[in-house]
Design an enzyme around this catalytic site. Structure first.
Site, short mmCIF file in Angstrom:
data_model
loop_
_atom_site.label_atom_id
_atom_site.label_comp_id
_atom_site.label_asym_id
_atom_site.label_seq_id
_atom_site.Cartn_x
_atom_site.Cartn_y
_atom_site.Cartn_z
CG ASP A 90 -2.48 2.28 6.50
OD1 ASP A 90 -2.62 1.95 5.31
OD2 ASP A 90 -2.91 3.36 6.95
CG ASP B 149 -1.70 7.64 0.21
OD1 ASP B 149 -0.59 7.63 -0.34
OD2 ASP B 149 -2.68 8.24 -0.28
CG ASP C 62 -1.75 1.19 1.41
OD1 ASP C 62 -2.36 1.62 0.41
OD2 ASP C 62 -1.78 1.74 2.52
#
Length: 376
Positions: free
Chosen positions: A130, A11, A9
């Site tokens: 996240d 961001d 990922d």
């Protein structure tokens, strides 16, 4: 051999996600997640994963997120990684809004068709992110997931979402991610069954101090929990012993099983600190020095003047640590001074835990055997 990939990922995982509008749409918002450069460089240099960036960018190219505000920061990010020896083999950007429910949007796999043809070892690949959607993507791909989040809060999120089988690691540290990918978790299970005891021990040295301990002796449970909590290892100990006879077999055999589990979990011992601590507890000063050098030895300098503390005979303290050092194949030097017997033995167990934490700590950037002999 089939190729492996890290689906990473962007961001919140590579760069810090802006806290207000969640859009990285200017250079002054560009901030990198701590330690991401050196660890991705290490992974790129030492491991065989392809690096694939997979990111949702809500409404990219629309009035709410014009492209001219996206590319400068994105390209600056890529250049910064390139300068540190990190290039991405593929970059996949979904531009849709969440409410569109497009199959290209994580956790959908619509953008990842080339990785689903059988050319990739997806079971040996990982999604790192996240958010729960990253872990759901891992499940949909048949990969393993690594959640970048605080361990306690992240573990609860994973449990609530039923993703425990997919998510193999929850950590807030890129150092830990690189260590896991490079060297794996150090885990061991030991089952020790005799006519006197039936003992199960499971531990993970790269844990968070979670304990599940039941020996039938309340004070012994309390002491064993100190080992897990203060060393940071996850520790499960379940014991059925002949307590109708006395406590001896339960305590001795638990020490033997725990020591064997430690020895197994350490494996070849590459990169470990090997040595480890001195700990005050109120009126007591307790020191535990140990060496995982492969040779068992116990030096015991502690006296107790009560027959029992709780339901544990004080004469068994020395016996526990002797059995532990034998089975773990470690030198163990223990010294305790003080007046309060409870504080004295609890201080010893806590000092042991802290010594273990120091000694088993592993440094993948200096992954050598800590010995001039070439073996431990």
């Amino acid at each position: 051999m089939a190729k492996r990939a890290l689906f990473v990922d962007r961001d919140g995982t590579l760069v810090v996600e802006p806290p207000v509008d969640y859009q990285l749409d200017s250079l002054d918002k560009l901030e990198f997640v701590p330690a991401v450069f050196r660890n991705l460089h290490f992974i790129r240099e030492k491991l065989d994963f392809e690096l694939v960036m997979v990111t949702n960018q809500d409404g990219l190219g629309t009035a709410s997120f014009p492209e001219e505000t996206f590319w400068p920061a994105h390209n600056k990010m890529l250049k910064a990684f390139e300068n540190e020896g990190v290039t991405f083999d593929d970059i996949l950007i979904d531009r849709s809004f969440p409410e569109e429910n497009l199959p290209t949007r994580k956790p959908g796999t619509g953008m990842l068709g080339r990785y689903l043809t059988g050319d990739y070892d997806l079971a040996g690949s990982f999604v790192i992110g996240d958010r729960l959607t990253d872990m759901q993507l891992a499940r949909n791909l048949g990969c393993q997931g690594i959640l970048l989040a605080s361990p306690e809060e992240g573990a609860q999120r994973i449990a609530d979402a039923g993703l425990q089988e997919t998510c193999v690691l929850v950590t807030d540290s890129w150092d830990r991610i690189a260590e896991f990918l490079f060297a794996g978790d150090r885990r061991a299970e030991v089952r020790r069954t005799t006519s006197e005891t039936d003992i199960y021990v499971a531990l993970c040295l790269e844990g968070s101090g979670r304990c599940d301990i039941s020996t039938g002796l309340g004070f012994f449970d309390h002491m064993l929990e100190q080992i897990g909590r203060h060393s940071g290892m996850d520790l499960t100990i379940r014991v059925k012993g002949d307590l109708h006879v006395d406590e001896h077999h339960t305590i001795e055999d638990t020490a033997l099983a725990l020591g064997e589990a430690l020895n197994r979990a350490l494996g070849d011992k590459r990169g470990i600190g090997r040595y480890g601590f001195c700990l005050p507890m109120d009126d007591c000063l307790c020191s535990v020095a140990l060496d995982f050098g492969g040779r068992a030895w116990l030096v015991w300098e502690a006296e107790f003047h009560r027959e029992k503390i709780g339901d544990m005979p004080t004469e068994m303290f020395l016996h526990f640590f002797k059995s532990l050092s034998d089975a773990a194949r470690m030198n163990l030097h223990i010294r305790a001074e003080g007046q309060n017997e409870h504080h004295k033995i609890e201080g010893i167990f806590k000092a042991l835990a802290r010594a273990l934490k120091m000694a088993v700590h592993r440094d993948i950037f200096h992954y050598e055997l800590p010995s001039t002999k070439g073996t431990l």
